[in-house]
Design a protein around this motif. Structure first.
Motif, PDB file in Angstrom:
ATOM      1  N   GLY A 234      31.218  44.222  36.826  1.00 16.03           N
ATOM      2  CA  GLY A 234      32.011  43.654  38.030  1.00 16.03           C
ATOM      3  C   GLY A 234      31.240  43.986  39.335  1.00 16.03           C
TER       4      GLY A 234
ATOM      5  N   TYR B  90      32.421  47.623  46.376  1.00 18.83           N
ATOM      6  CA  TYR B  90      33.746  47.632  46.942  1.00 18.83           C
ATOM      7  C   TYR B  90      33.669  48.126  48.496  1.00 18.83           C
ATOM      8  CZ  TYR B  90      36.090  47.859  42.374  1.00 18.83           C
ATOM      9  OH  TYR B  90      36.603  47.705  41.160  1.00 18.83           O
TER      10      TYR B  90
ATOM     11  N   ASP C 160      34.741  39.509  35.783  1.00 19.99           N
ATOM     12  CA  ASP C 160      34.980  40.993  36.197  1.00 19.99           C
ATOM     13  C   ASP C 160      34.934  41.110  37.705  1.00 19.99           C
ATOM     14  OD1 ASP C 160      35.931  41.715  33.546  1.00 19.99           O
ATOM     15  OD2 ASP C 160      34.028  42.439  33.098  1.00 19.99           O
ATOM     16  N   THR C 161      33.958  40.665  38.294  1.00 23.28           N
ATOM     17  CA  THR C 161      33.586  40.712  39.621  1.00 23.28           C
ATOM     18  C   THR C 161      34.859  40.002  40.348  1.00 23.28           C
ATOM     19  OG1 THR C 161      31.269  40.932  39.287  1.00 23.28           O
ATOM     20  CG2 THR C 161      32.209  40.240  41.719  1.00 23.28           C
TER      21      THR C 161
ATOM     22  N   ARG D 159      37.770  39.405  39.399  1.00 21.43           N
ATOM     23  CA  ARG D 159      39.299  39.786  39.146  1.00 21.43           C
ATOM     24  C   ARG D 159      39.309  41.236  39.992  1.00 21.43           C
ATOM     25  NH1 ARG D 159      37.744  39.078  33.518  1.00 21.43           N
ATOM     26  NH2 ARG D 159      38.590  37.429  32.740  1.00 21.43           N
ATOM     27  N   GLN D 160      38.306  42.117  39.928  1.00 25.87           N
ATOM     28  CA  GLN D 160      38.263  43.263  40.942  1.00 25.87           C
ATOM     29  C   GLN D 160      38.226  43.009  42.587  1.00 25.87           C
ATOM     30  OE1 GLN D 160      34.866  45.473  39.342  1.00 25.87           O
ATOM     31  NE2 GLN D 160      35.530  45.363  37.378  1.00 25.87           N
TER      32      GLN D 160
ATOM     33  N   LYS E 173      41.715  41.835  43.439  1.00 25.43           N
ATOM     34  CA  LYS E 173      42.534  43.327  43.713  1.00 25.43           C
ATOM     35  C   LYS E 173      42.345  43.980  44.857  1.00 25.43           C
ATOM     36  CE  LYS E 173      43.720  43.089  38.657  1.00 25.43           C
ATOM     37  NZ  LYS E 173      43.527  43.965  37.196  1.00 25.43           N
ATOM     38  N   HIS E 174      41.112  44.028  45.093  1.00 24.32           N
ATOM     39  CA  HIS E 174      40.718  45.080  45.973  1.00 24.32           C
ATOM     40  C   HIS E 174      40.794  44.539  47.630  1.00 24.32           C
ATOM     41  CE1 HIS E 174      38.592  48.593  47.356  1.00 24.32           C
ATOM     42  NE2 HIS E 174      37.810  47.752  48.347  1.00 24.32           N
TER      43      HIS E 174
END
Length: 458
Positions: A261, A267, A288-289, A291-292, A295-296
């Protein structure tokens, strides 16, 4: 017909003794109580005239500046035309399309070597976009995609750690440059827009708002500092990946995952994008990238040109479990998914039509909500187009199709521009808040670089 003054009419009805002295004309001016009353009457008369003038000035101002609102009132009372095409044009006249992704700059690079004098945007260009067709399609704005292909697409090898020089930063700067040159050269049509306020201003004055997007973080040269400088030059979104992995994140391409991700630097990149007001674009990213990142990120995000995987299977399209993460409220992230018109992403070979694109729009609206869908055509960056959406002049056909499916005027206005503008404004508000809090720029750098000294501890 003879017009009588109120005073004369009243005296005629009541007689001279009963008529109000305020309505009687004094024989001559003297500093007496009665004359003071006469003077007050004149001032009252002039005050009435002044109030009348101010009233009509306000009315004229409202008509000039809020005709869109007045039009909506009329539509609510009278209704839109029954012909869906005429109704679509009526709606677009007040809520023009803002497209999330148009590849005009890369077309200019590929065909004209970034030479703005080698063609005329007021004429007919060979692909999907030129000024006459933009106006015909009632376009109010679009993101000019400053795109530089992944290194392997042009025979370059950036190495397993992305450290080999590939000229991607140079090529990106050239794309920003030609975009701004064209916006300035055709300033009677385009206006560079850096904020939502700029977009509203451009549209209000009959211009096509022109924003710049960067289609892939591989174009940042592994550097968050480059992100800041590209923002200064006018870019307002960065797509975290294209079809290649980079130092920040995994792509949705066919290569095995590198980071799972986002990378640690990824990040930090999102943190800095939030701080400066750069939109996070999740088109082309791995699931995955995405989704993360959802959330971030502290700020709303976009998919600048992606469709729905449940409607047509393609790794570039957004699956339902990710669409369900989009929204406004607890455990949701505000976002807009701007539907791509590329036939490969829309339907099986030979089946891509305006109706198929509408299917993607409706599915995203069903899962994420109508406030979270927009348009990101990918015009000039795709080799073919859906039937009925051959170029930028055809947006009204898509709107007409949605009207046939019982979309309301309010729904359409969200799709064409209001959903994107809300997300952009949200990102601007987050940036303002973080900067007001004194959050410092991100100083993290790619730990595989060998040209910088290690971080010094104080």
């Amino acid at each position: 017909m003879k017009l009588f003054s109120i005073g004369k009419l009243k005296r005629k009805m009541l007689g001279p003794e009963e008529a109000s002295p305020l309505l009687a004309k004094p024989e001559k001016f003297e500093h007496s109580e009665d004359n003071s009353r006469g003077l007050s009457s004149r001032w009252l008369t002039w005050g009435g005239v002044l109030r009348f003038v101010i009233y009509w000035l306000v009315v004229v101002f409202v008509i000039q500046h809020f005709t869109g609102w007045a039009s909506k009132v009329v539509d609510a009372v009278v209704g839109l035309p029954k012909d869906p095409r005429k109704a679509a044009k009526r709606i677009l006249a007040k809520a023009p399309v803002i497209d999330g992704h148009i590849d005009l700059p890369i077309l200019v690079r590929g065909l004209y070597a970034n030479n703005a004098s080698a063609f005329d945007l007021n004429g007919e260009l060979p692909q999907h976009v030129d000024i006459p067709r933009l106006k015909q399609g009632q376009v109010g704005g679009f993101f000019w995609s400053a795109y530089a292909a992944c290194p392997d697409w042009i025979g370059h090898d950036d190495g397993p750690d992305f450290l080999n020089s590939t000229w991607r930063v140079r090529d990106t700067l050239e794309q920003i440059d030609i975009s701004k040159i064209l916006i300035e050269k055709y300033s009677d049509t385009f206006q560079l827009a850096l904020t939502t306020h700029d977009i509203y201003h451009a549209i209000r004055h009959g211009k096509i708002a022109s924003m710049i997007g960067i289609e892939g973080a591989h174009q940042l040269g592994n550097s968050i500092a480059v992100l800041r400088q590209i923002f200064t030059l006018g870019a307002r979104y960065v797509t975290l990946t294209h079809t290649c992995h980079n130092a920040f994140a995994d792509s949705c391409g066919t290569l095995p995952s590198k980071w799972g991700g986002l990378s640690p630097l990824g990040y930090s990149l999102i943190n800095e994008m939030n701080r400066i007001g750069m939109l996070v674009d999740l088109s082309h990213t791995s699931d995955d990238t995405a989704r993360q990142a959802l959330k971030h990120s502290k700020a709303p995000v976009i998919w600048s040109h992606s469709s729905a995987r449940a409607v047509h299977t393609h790794e570039r399209n957004v699956p339902d479990d990710i669409l369900s993460m989009v929204g406004i409220g607890e455990n949701k992230t505000d976002a807009v998914v701007m539907v791509n018109f590329a036939p490969d992403f829309v339907a099986d070979p030979g089946e891509a039509t305006v109706q198929a694109v509408a299917d993607h729009i409706e599915h995203i609206a069903k899962v994420a909500g109508k406030k979270h869908v927009g348009l990101g055509s990918d015009f000039d960056g795709i080799p073919s187009t859906p039937t009925g959406l051959e170029d930028v002049s055809k947006y009204p056909e898509l709107i007409a199709e949605l009207l046939v499916r019982n979309w309301t005027r309010s729904d359409i206005e969200g799709l064409t521009n209001k959903n994107l503008l809300r997300v952009m404004k949200g990102a601007e508000n987050v940036a303002h808040k973080l900067q007001k809090q004194g959050v410092e720029p991100a100083y993290e750098y790619y730990d595989k670089r060998t040209d910088l000294g290690r971080r010094q501890e104080l």
